[in-house]
Design a protein around this motif. Sequence first.
Motif, PDB file in Angstrom:
ATOM      1  N   VAL A  19      37.271  55.275  38.521  1.00  0.00           N
ATOM      2  CA  VAL A  19      36.444  56.149  39.357  1.00  0.00           C
ATOM      3  C   VAL A  19      36.013  55.354  40.581  1.00  0.00           C
ATOM      4  N   LEU A  20      36.331  55.895  41.747  1.00  0.00           N
ATOM      5  CA  LEU A  20      35.989  55.254  43.011  1.00  0.00           C
ATOM      6  C   LEU A  20      35.200  56.248  43.862  1.00  0.00           C
ATOM      7  N   THR A  21      33.966  55.934  44.125  1.00  0.00           N
ATOM      8  CA  THR A  21      33.063  56.805  44.891  1.00  0.00           C
ATOM      9  C   THR A  21      33.043  58.209  44.287  1.00  0.00           C
ATOM     10  N   GLY A  22      33.011  58.268  42.968  1.00  0.00           N
ATOM     11  CA  GLY A  22      32.829  59.539  42.275  1.00  0.00           C
ATOM     12  C   GLY A  22      34.083  60.327  41.996  1.00  0.00           C
ATOM     13  N   GLU A  23      35.261  59.848  42.415  1.00  0.00           N
ATOM     14  CA  GLU A  23      36.511  60.568  42.156  1.00  0.00           C
ATOM     15  C   GLU A  23      37.536  59.638  41.526  1.00  0.00           C
ATOM     16  N   GLU A  24      38.440  60.250  40.764  1.00  0.00           N
ATOM     17  CA  GLU A  24      39.483  59.480  40.090  1.00  0.00           C
ATOM     18  C   GLU A  24      40.544  59.011  41.078  1.00  0.00           C
ATOM     19  N   VAL A  25      40.924  57.743  40.946  1.00  0.00           N
ATOM     20  CA  VAL A  25      42.133  57.230  41.584  1.00  0.00           C
ATOM     21  C   VAL A  25      42.916  56.465  40.524  1.00  0.00           C
ATOM     22  N   ARG A  26      44.200  56.423  40.691  1.00  0.00           N
ATOM     23  CA  ARG A  26      45.059  55.689  39.768  1.00  0.00           C
ATOM     24  C   ARG A  26      45.557  54.421  40.454  1.00  0.00           C
ATOM     25  N   CYS A  27      45.181  53.303  39.883  1.00  0.00           N
ATOM     26  CA  CYS A  27      45.664  52.020  40.383  1.00  0.00           C
ATOM     27  C   CYS A  27      47.054  51.792  39.800  1.00  0.00           C
ATOM     28  N   ASP A  28      48.048  51.749  40.660  1.00  0.00           N
ATOM     29  CA  ASP A  28      49.425  51.625  40.217  1.00  0.00           C
ATOM     30  C   ASP A  28      49.839  50.158  40.235  1.00  0.00           C
ATOM     31  N   PRO A  29      50.634  49.709  39.264  1.00  0.00           N
ATOM     32  CA  PRO A  29      51.025  48.295  39.224  1.00  0.00           C
ATOM     33  C   PRO A  29      51.878  47.839  40.403  1.00  0.00           C
ATOM     34  N   SER A 177      46.106  29.186  32.677  1.00  0.00           N
ATOM     35  CA  SER A 177      45.534  29.800  33.867  1.00  0.00           C
ATOM     36  C   SER A 177      46.547  30.785  34.444  1.00  0.00           C
ATOM     37  N   THR A 178      46.062  31.975  34.798  1.00  0.00           N
ATOM     38  CA  THR A 178      46.926  33.010  35.364  1.00  0.00           C
ATOM     39  C   THR A 178      46.302  33.529  36.640  1.00  0.00           C
ATOM     40  N   ARG A 179      47.121  33.725  37.648  1.00  0.00           N
ATOM     41  CA  ARG A 179      46.658  34.222  38.944  1.00  0.00           C
ATOM     42  C   ARG A 179      47.492  35.429  39.320  1.00  0.00           C
ATOM     43  N   GLY A 180      46.844  36.510  39.708  1.00  0.00           N
ATOM     44  CA  GLY A 180      47.606  37.696  40.048  1.00  0.00           C
ATOM     45  C   GLY A 180      46.917  38.554  41.085  1.00  0.00           C
ATOM     46  N   ALA A 181      47.704  39.368  41.778  1.00  0.00           N
ATOM     47  CA  ALA A 181      47.161  40.315  42.741  1.00  0.00           C
ATOM     48  C   ALA A 181      46.267  41.316  42.025  1.00  0.00           C
ATOM     49  N   CYS A 182      45.284  41.842  42.744  1.00  0.00           N
ATOM     50  CA  CYS A 182      44.337  42.750  42.096  1.00  0.00           C
ATOM     51  C   CYS A 182      43.769  43.755  43.086  1.00  0.00           C
ATOM     52  N   PHE A 183      43.232  44.839  42.530  1.00  0.00           N
ATOM     53  CA  PHE A 183      42.374  45.771  43.245  1.00  0.00           C
ATOM     54  C   PHE A 183      40.948  45.279  43.036  1.00  0.00           C
ATOM     55  N   MET A 192      42.212  46.654  48.658  1.00  0.00           N
ATOM     56  CA  MET A 192      43.483  46.826  47.972  1.00  0.00           C
ATOM     57  C   MET A 192      44.347  45.575  48.055  1.00  0.00           C
ATOM     58  N   PRO A 193      45.213  45.369  47.070  1.00  0.00           N
ATOM     59  CA  PRO A 193      46.173  44.258  47.141  1.00  0.00           C
ATOM     60  C   PRO A 193      47.230  44.527  48.192  1.00  0.00           C
ATOM     61  N   SER A 194      47.874  43.475  48.644  1.00  0.00           N
ATOM     62  CA  SER A 194      48.983  43.647  49.581  1.00  0.00           C
ATOM     63  C   SER A 194      50.191  44.185  48.820  1.00  0.00           C
ATOM     64  N   THR A 215      27.471  42.664  43.067  1.00  0.00           N
ATOM     65  CA  THR A 215      28.024  41.615  42.224  1.00  0.00           C
ATOM     66  C   THR A 215      28.088  41.998  40.759  1.00  0.00           C
ATOM     67  N   ALA A 216      27.048  42.599  40.226  1.00  0.00           N
ATOM     68  CA  ALA A 216      27.000  42.898  38.791  1.00  0.00           C
ATOM     69  C   ALA A 216      28.071  43.901  38.374  1.00  0.00           C
ATOM     70  N   ARG A 217      28.499  44.748  39.313  1.00  0.00           N
ATOM     71  CA  ARG A 217      29.491  45.783  38.978  1.00  0.00           C
ATOM     72  C   ARG A 217      30.891  45.448  39.474  1.00  0.00           C
ATOM     73  N   ALA A 218      31.050  44.350  40.169  1.00  0.00           N
ATOM     74  CA  ALA A 218      32.343  44.032  40.779  1.00  0.00           C
ATOM     75  C   ALA A 218      33.398  43.734  39.721  1.00  0.00           C
ATOM     76  N   ARG A 219      34.562  44.320  39.884  1.00  0.00           N
ATOM     77  CA  ARG A 219      35.682  44.135  38.969  1.00  0.00           C
ATOM     78  C   ARG A 219      36.951  43.838  39.754  1.00  0.00           C
ATOM     79  N   ALA A 220      37.768  43.002  39.162  1.00  0.00           N
ATOM     80  CA  ALA A 220      39.125  42.793  39.656  1.00  0.00           C
ATOM     81  C   ALA A 220      40.066  43.487  38.683  1.00  0.00           C
ATOM     82  N   TYR A 221      40.822  44.450  39.172  1.00  0.00           N
ATOM     83  CA  TYR A 221      41.820  45.118  38.347  1.00  0.00           C
ATOM     84  C   TYR A 221      43.136  44.377  38.579  1.00  0.00           C
TER      85      TYR A 221
END
Length: 239
Positions: A19-29, A177-183, A192-194, A215-221
């Motif tokens: 949910v982004l600003t109250g509406e659904e979005v789908r984060c695609d891989p 250790s793993t590093r990856g692109a994220c939303f 958004m990721p590149s 900060t408390a709600r920040a997430r990396a997808y």
Amino acid sequence: MNALARRLRQSEGEALSVVLTGEEVRCDPSGAIFAPAHGLLVVSDLHLEKGAAFARRGMMMPPYDTAATLALLSAAIERYRPARVLCLGDSFHDRHGAALMPAAFREMLSALMSGRDWIWVSGNHDPEPPAFIGGTTVEEVAIGPWFFRHEPSARPRPGEVAGHLHPVARVTGNGRSTRGACFATDGDRMVMPSFGVTTGGLNVLDRAFHGLFETARARAYVIGLSRIYPIAFRSLCQG
């Protein structure tokens, strides 16, 4: 597994609805987001013709970047069949990229654009409308509850979706250790990721991201090989 093979494998993974600003979005891989209520597919930082831009400066890169990026974009469009596609800036690596794009790539892009609205947001690499391509070019656009622009605003702005920073996240555990692109998002705004296959990334804990999220709600997808993993910023590592 090389970087291109990894990207191609990731693109076959499962999308994650948020949910982004109250509406659904789908984060695609693939690195895109899809807003089903608006028939809108958004991608950022394609950096098409990056290899060609480097070659013009005498620096050689693998020549596959435009073809591979367009193939990933084609797969995302096939998956969601959007009515509109929004490219969130730095779609071309420099201001000459669109004009000098080879005919074969131009035809691929034209086929993807056919039958749908196509919006180019100006970026720092491509501040002018892409030559001979078509579509609509804007500095910023509002769609639904969101404001789309290339660079994130320094001030708090709920509903903003931006690119430019190429967010990545690092996670450690079990001695690995793993590093990856994220939303990167706190639910009110997103970076958004590149999408381009030869672009680098900036850790979301870097000072460039400071103040963008609550900060408390920040997430990396984080985009993994088979799915997207939501991880709180406080669980991430520098580097």
